[in-house]
Design an enzyme around this catalytic site. Structure first.
Site, PDB file in Angstrom:
ATOM      1  N   GLU A  45      38.578  42.929  37.708  1.00 39.45           N
ATOM      2  CA  GLU A  45      37.520  42.009  37.266  1.00 39.45           C
ATOM      3  C   GLU A  45      36.353  42.057  38.245  1.00 39.45           C
ATOM      4  OE1 GLU A  45      36.677  37.389  38.277  1.00 39.45           O
ATOM      5  OE2 GLU A  45      38.752  37.942  37.856  1.00 39.45           O
ATOM      6  N   LYS A 133      44.850  31.607  34.001  1.00 35.40           N
ATOM      7  CA  LYS A 133      44.618  31.865  35.428  1.00 35.40           C
ATOM      8  C   LYS A 133      44.799  30.554  36.182  1.00 35.40           C
ATOM      9  CE  LYS A 133      40.508  32.306  38.227  1.00 35.40           C
ATOM     10  NZ  LYS A 133      39.078  32.691  38.221  1.00 35.40           N
TER      11      LYS A 133
END
Length: 218
Positions: A45, A133
């Site tokens: 990411e 997350k």
């Protein structure tokens, strides 16, 4: 190569790792992300707080080795989703319960939705998250992951925030689908003049740890 949310979930579970690159320079962040992919990270990411992040994402996507996916992090709005998809992002990550989650789900784009509390974990999945997350994970540690999974056994949690290579196994043992190392992995490598060799060495530590750890949560 893109992945459906279902394939993305299976892939993250298998890899056990999602790298987080939050850079202070576009070219440095691009180089750091590609170094991680070259070492074997499948999911990387790039946070939108990185200068010119969409251009970095596009450059990474163009040069990524086969089987490696680049995502966009700190994606908060519908407009952010549109921008990162245009740049070639193959998944998104949020720090909180943001408008971007439903927009990504509408596009069938895998999303790691940021959450901390039980209510947020539940709401993240309701909005269409592929995984949740758990951030910042260090607040509760592996015991908190295990506690959350008692009422939410089917929720795939990714522990993010202060997870060093030596800490990862405890999170997997607690039932986390994966861990998302950021600064403990990247260090200064995503900044101009950063040490890519040290980054590669840390990457190999994480990958060896993941390869040697048996999957216990199915």
């Amino acid at each position: 190569m893109n992945q459906t949310p279902e394939d993305f979930l299976a892939g993250v579970r298998a890899a056990k790792l999602v790298a987080i690159v939050r850079g202070t320079g576009r070219d440095a962040a691009t180089a750091a992300a590609l170094a991680l992919m070259e070492e074997g990270f499948r999911y990387v990411e790039v946070a939108l707080t990185t200068p010119d992040a969409p251009a970095a994402i596009a450059a990474i996507r163009a040069s990524a080795p086969p089987g490696a996916l680049v995502g966009a992090g700190t994606v908060l709005s519908v407009a952010d989703v549109k921008d990162v998809v245009a740049a070639g992002a193959q998944f998104i990550v949020t720090p909180a319960l943001a408008d971007s989650i439903r927009e990504a789900a509408r596009r069938d784009l895998p999303v790691l939705a940021g959450a901390l509390t039980p209510t947020e974990v539940h709401e993240g999945m309701n909005r269409g998250a592929t995984l949740v997350k758990l951030f910042p994970a260090f607040i509760g540690g592996p015991r908190y992951v295990k506690a959350l999974l008692d009422p939410f056994p089917s929720v795939p949690l990714v522990a993010v925030g202060g997870v060093g290579a030596a800490d990862a196994a405890a999170y997997w043992d607690a039932g986390a689908a994966a861990v998302g190392p950021g600064s403990p992995l990247v260090g200064d490598a995503a900044s101009p003049g950063g040490d890519l060799d040290a980054l590669r060495a840390r990457a190999r530590d994480y990958l060896r740890t993941a390869a040697g750890h048996p999957r216990v949560d199915g």
